[in-house]
Design a protein around this motif. Structure first.
Motif, short mmCIF file in Angstrom:
data_model
loop_
_atom_site.label_atom_id
_atom_site.label_comp_id
_atom_site.label_asym_id
_atom_site.label_seq_id
_atom_site.Cartn_x
_atom_site.Cartn_y
_atom_site.Cartn_z
N ALA A 1 125.48 88.88 39.01
CA ALA A 1 124.08 89.27 39.17
C ALA A 1 123.70 90.35 38.14
CB ALA A 1 123.83 89.78 40.58
N HIS A 2 124.60 91.29 37.93
CA HIS A 2 124.36 92.37 36.97
C HIS A 2 124.21 91.80 35.56
CE1 HIS A 2 124.78 96.14 34.81
NE2 HIS A 2 125.76 95.59 34.11
N ALA B 1 132.88 89.11 27.24
CA ALA B 1 133.57 87.96 27.84
C ALA B 1 132.75 87.40 29.00
CB ALA B 1 134.96 88.38 28.31
N SER B 2 132.17 88.28 29.80
CA SER B 2 131.36 87.82 30.93
C SER B 2 130.15 87.05 30.43
CB SER B 2 130.89 89.01 31.76
OG SER B 2 132.00 89.69 32.30
N ARG B 3 129.53 87.54 29.39
CA ARG B 3 128.35 86.87 28.87
C ARG B 3 128.72 85.53 28.24
NH1 ARG B 3 124.25 91.67 27.18
NH2 ARG B 3 124.65 92.88 29.04
N MET C 1 121.16 90.05 30.73
CA MET C 1 120.92 89.01 29.74
C MET C 1 119.46 88.56 29.77
SD MET C 1 124.44 86.85 30.11
CE MET C 1 124.16 85.71 28.77
N LYS C 2 118.86 88.58 30.94
CA LYS C 2 117.44 88.21 31.05
C LYS C 2 116.58 89.27 30.38
CE LYS C 2 115.05 88.63 34.86
NZ LYS C 2 114.51 88.52 36.19
N GLN C 3 116.92 90.55 30.58
CA GLN C 3 116.14 91.63 29.96
C GLN C 3 116.27 91.62 28.45
OE1 GLN C 3 117.47 95.27 31.76
NE2 GLN C 3 115.79 95.29 33.24
N VAL D 1 113.21 80.56 34.79
CA VAL D 1 112.12 79.67 35.16
C VAL D 1 112.38 79.19 36.58
CG1 VAL D 1 110.93 77.51 34.62
CG2 VAL D 1 111.81 78.93 32.77
N LYS D 2 111.50 79.54 37.51
CA LYS D 2 111.61 79.13 38.91
C LYS D 2 113.00 79.43 39.50
CE LYS D 2 108.22 75.46 38.52
NZ LYS D 2 107.97 74.04 38.65
N ASN D 3 113.45 80.68 39.36
CA ASN D 3 114.75 81.15 39.87
C ASN D 3 115.94 80.43 39.24
OD1 ASN D 3 113.74 83.17 41.43
ND2 ASN D 3 113.89 82.06 43.36
N ASN D 4 115.75 79.82 38.09
CA ASN D 4 116.83 79.19 37.35
C ASN D 4 116.94 79.83 35.98
OD1 ASN D 4 117.43 77.45 39.44
ND2 ASN D 4 116.16 75.80 38.64
N TYR D 5 118.17 79.98 35.50
CA TYR D 5 118.41 80.59 34.20
C TYR D 5 118.59 79.49 33.15
CZ TYR D 5 119.17 84.84 36.85
OH TYR D 5 119.01 85.92 37.67
N ILE D 6 117.87 79.64 32.04
CA ILE D 6 118.00 78.69 30.93
C ILE D 6 118.15 79.48 29.64
CG2 ILE D 6 116.64 76.86 32.04
CD1 ILE D 6 114.27 77.71 30.31
N ARG D 7 118.63 78.79 28.62
CA ARG D 7 118.69 79.43 27.31
C ARG D 7 117.28 79.40 26.74
NH1 ARG D 7 123.73 77.62 23.85
NH2 ARG D 7 123.00 79.44 22.74
#
Length: 180
Positions: A50-51, A7-9, A56-58, A65-71
């Motif tokens: 943050a967790h 649900a969080s994701r 999700m990044k790992q 990209v430059k401290n921003n999260y993208i798909r």
């Protein structure tokens, strides 16, 4: 993964899609979007966010990209890890026996099977007849010094006691009482 993690994701992915920023969305922007869409978030929302963003990044669900999260772009090649990639291993033919790896270190010299056994080695010091290392200090034995009136002579006379390290303290001359 439990239902809460999923649900969080899902909430994070929905927030990124709702923001629809070209360069990606920052953690703060994702957090504000989630708080506006879901008012009943837990008190530890920032820590959980943050967790989950890190996980999700790992796993490759998000790219940073430059401290921003993208798909991540589905057509982009997978990102390689650090260092040199391992060499491809050739498959062994069936029935081949794998030998154990070589031991570490230098191999021993070959021995002659017909040579007589070597006599046991005794502890030698190299042929000079002396034992190895520095010889021990000898204890100083000096005759007791006679009492002298000169303090400098008394300070310079060797005593049986070992001297301490460093410079010896100054010896003040004895002053004779003035008779008057």
């Amino acid at each position: 993964m439990t239902a809460n993690h999923n649900a969080s994701r899902v909430m994070i992915m929905a927030a990124i899609e709702d923001l629809n920023e070209k360069g990606g969305s920052s953690k703060a922007a994702i957090s504000k979007q989630m708080e506006s869409a879901y008012p009943d978030l837990p008190a530890a929302h920032a820590t959980l966010l943050a967790h989950h963003l890190g996980k999700m990044k790992q796993s490759g669900q998000l790219a940073m990209v430059k401290n921003n999260y993208i798909r991540p772009d589905p057509d982009a090649p997978p990102k390689r890890g650090r260092g040199r990639p391992p060499k491809p291993k050739t498959p062994l033919p069936p029935g081949a026996v794998v030998s154990p790896p070589r031991p570490r270190g230098r191999p021993p010299k070959p021995r002659d099977p017909f040579a007589p056994p070597a006599p046991p080695k005794k502890k030698s010091s190299g042929g000079s007849g002396r034992p190895r290392g520095r010889p021990p200090k000898k204890a100083k034995t000096a005759p007791p010094a006679a009492a002298t009136s000169a303090p400098a002579a008394a300070a310079a006379a060797p005593t049986g006691a070992p001297r301490g390290r460093g410079r010896p303290p100054k010896v003040k001359p004895a002053v004779a009482p003035v008779a008057g």
